[in-house]
Design a protein around this motif. Structure first.
Motif, PDB file in Angstrom:
ATOM      1  N   THR A  42       0.660   7.698  -3.559  1.00  0.00           N
ATOM      2  CA  THR A  42       1.269   7.941  -4.857  1.00  0.00           C
ATOM      3  C   THR A  42       1.574   9.428  -5.027  1.00  0.00           C
ATOM      4  O   THR A  42       1.140  10.268  -4.246  1.00  0.00           O
ATOM      5  N   PHE A  80      10.235   4.553   2.181  1.00  0.00           N
ATOM      6  CA  PHE A  80       9.750   3.314   2.775  1.00  0.00           C
ATOM      7  C   PHE A  80       9.458   3.599   4.243  1.00  0.00           C
ATOM      8  O   PHE A  80      10.367   3.891   5.017  1.00  0.00           O
ATOM      9  N   THR A 111       0.845  -1.181   0.000  1.00  0.00           N
ATOM     10  CA  THR A 111       0.000   0.000   0.000  1.00  0.00           C
ATOM     11  C   THR A 111       0.884   1.235   0.000  1.00  0.00           C
ATOM     12  O   THR A 111       2.002   1.215   0.535  1.00  0.00           O
ATOM     13  N   CYS A 112       0.434   2.324  -0.613  1.00  0.00           N
ATOM     14  CA  CYS A 112       1.306   3.491  -0.719  1.00  0.00           C
ATOM     15  C   CYS A 112       0.501   4.766  -0.937  1.00  0.00           C
ATOM     16  O   CYS A 112      -0.680   4.727  -1.277  1.00  0.00           O
ATOM     17  N   GLU A 159      12.819  -1.300  -6.158  1.00  0.00           N
ATOM     18  CA  GLU A 159      12.467   0.095  -6.421  1.00  0.00           C
ATOM     19  C   GLU A 159      13.541   0.771  -7.267  1.00  0.00           C
ATOM     20  O   GLU A 159      13.236   1.525  -8.198  1.00  0.00           O
ATOM     21  N   LYS A 173      -0.532   3.782   7.287  1.00  0.00           N
ATOM     22  CA  LYS A 173      -0.951   4.691   6.208  1.00  0.00           C
ATOM     23  C   LYS A 173      -2.247   5.410   6.589  1.00  0.00           C
ATOM     24  O   LYS A 173      -2.367   6.636   6.432  1.00  0.00           O
ATOM     25  N   THR A 212      11.387   7.883  -3.382  1.00  0.00           N
ATOM     26  CA  THR A 212      10.541   6.944  -2.651  1.00  0.00           C
ATOM     27  C   THR A 212      10.882   6.961  -1.167  1.00  0.00           C
ATOM     28  O   THR A 212      12.055   7.032  -0.791  1.00  0.00           O
ATOM     29  N   ASN A 264       6.770  11.029  -8.877  1.00  0.00           N
ATOM     30  CA  ASN A 264       7.417   9.821  -8.361  1.00  0.00           C
ATOM     31  C   ASN A 264       8.917   9.819  -8.647  1.00  0.00           C
ATOM     32  O   ASN A 264       9.475   8.858  -9.184  1.00  0.00           O
ATOM     33  N   ARG A 308       6.811   8.978  -3.854  1.00  0.00           N
ATOM     34  CA  ARG A 308       5.887   7.919  -3.463  1.00  0.00           C
ATOM     35  C   ARG A 308       6.253   7.458  -2.049  1.00  0.00           C
ATOM     36  O   ARG A 308       7.434   7.334  -1.718  1.00  0.00           O
ATOM     37  N   VAL A 309       5.253   7.223  -1.216  1.00  0.00           N
ATOM     38  CA  VAL A 309       5.485   6.713   0.137  1.00  0.00           C
ATOM     39  C   VAL A 309       4.927   5.298   0.209  1.00  0.00           C
ATOM     40  O   VAL A 309       3.731   5.076   0.015  1.00  0.00           O
ATOM     41  N   VAL A 310       5.808   4.335   0.467  1.00  0.00           N
ATOM     42  CA  VAL A 310       5.465   2.920   0.452  1.00  0.00           C
ATOM     43  C   VAL A 310       5.347   2.414   1.889  1.00  0.00           C
ATOM     44  O   VAL A 310       6.187   2.735   2.740  1.00  0.00           O
TER      45      VAL A 310
END
Length: 232
Positions: A14, A23, A11-12, A106, A36, A21, A18, A53-55
Motif C-alpha cells: 500500500t 500490477f 495482496t499488495c 482499478e 511480494k 498502481t 495511492n 500501490r503495488v498489486v
C-alpha cells in the motif's frame, strides 16, 4: 469479479497517496504473495513507491503442459520453454481478459489508465507485454524482467497491423547475464523486435545474475516507474 479466474482481493504494497498502481505478475509456479515476499526480502521495505500501490495477483491453478500436465499457477500454458514454439493463444487470450477486468476495476476506483503500469517476472513479464501491446496501449508503462516473447508471438503481429503513428507504452526490460533457464539473448531479441515495431524500450543486463530478481534491478525498476508515474 464473480467467476473470475483470479483470486482476490490481491495482496499488495500500500501507499499513502495511492495516486497510481503497479500490477506485478509473478513467474510460473509462484504466487502473488510469493513474489511480494521475495521483493520485500530484497529491498527490506514494503514502501517501494510511496505514491503508488503495488498489486500482486495470483495466476489460476491449471494443468501446465511444460510440466507434463501437472497443476501449476501459470498465466498461460506452453508446450516448451523456447521462443521457437507456438504460443497457446486460448489461455493467453482468456488470461488477458481476466487481467483487463482487474485493471478496469482499478480504473473504476479513480486511478487513470495512464497512471497504471503492468509488468512481471519471467512468464509474468511475457503476459504483461501481451496486455500492454495488444490490449491497453494507454498504460503508463510495461516492464518485463527475465522475460521473452515467442518468435511468432501475436504481440508482433498486432503491432505490425497497428495504425502508423500509434503510441505504445514504453517498455523496461532487465535480464540476468548468467540466466541459463531463459537466456538473455531471448530477452534482447524480444527487445529488438519490439523496437523495430515502434515500441520505445530499454534493455538492461544484470551482471552475474541468474534467473532471479535482484535488489539493484528492483530499485532501478521502481525509479523508472516513478518517472513514468510521478507524484501528483
Amino acid at each position: 469479479m464473480a467467476g473470475s479466474l483470479l483470486r482476490g482481493p490481491f495482496t499488495c504494497f500500500t501507499s499513502k497517496s495511492n495516486s497510481g498502481t503497479v500490477f506485478f505478475l509473478h513467474g510460473s509456479g509462484d504466487s502473488g504473495e510469493g513474489v511480494k515476499t521475495w521483493i520485500k526480502g530484497l529491498l527490506k521495505t514494503d514502501e517501494v513507491i510511496p505514491h503508488m500501490r503495488v498489486v500482486f495477483p495470483t495466476a489460476p491453478l491449471r494443468p501446465y503442459t511444460y510440466l507434463g500436465g501437472e497443476l501449476s499457477n501459470v498465466w498461460f500454458d506452453r508446450i516448451a520453454l523456447s521462443p521457437s514454439v507456438e504460443e497457446h493463444h486460448e489461455t493467453i487470450n482468456k488470461m488477458a481478459d481476466e487481467l483487463i477486468m482487474s485493471i478496469e476495476n482499478e480504473v473504476a476506483t479513480g486511478v487513470p489508465l495512464n497512471r497504471i503500469v503492468v509488468g512481471g517476472f519471467s512468464m509474468g513479464g511475457a503476459m504483461a507485454m501481451h496486455i500492454g501491446y495488444r490490449y491497453l496501449p494507454g498504460l503508463a508503462g510495461v516492464f518485463a524482467l527475465s522475460s521473452f516473447l515467442n518468435d511468432k508471438s501475436s504481440v508482433y503481429e498486432h503491432l505490425k497491423n497497428s495504425d502508423k503513428g500509434m503510441q505504445f507504452p514504453p517498455l523496461y526490460m532487465c535480464h540476468g547475464s548468467r540466466d541459463t533457464l531463459v537466456p538473455p539473448s531471448w530477452g534482447k531479441d524480444t527487445h529488438d523486435r519490439l523496437c523495430e515495431l515502434g515500441v520505445g524500450a530499454q534493455f538492461h543486463v544484470v551482471r552475474n545474475a541468474f534467473h532471479e530478481l535482484t535488489g539493484g534491478e528492483l530499485r532501478q525498476l521502481f525509479d523508472w516507474i516513478s518517472t513514468r508515474v510521478p507524484p501528483p
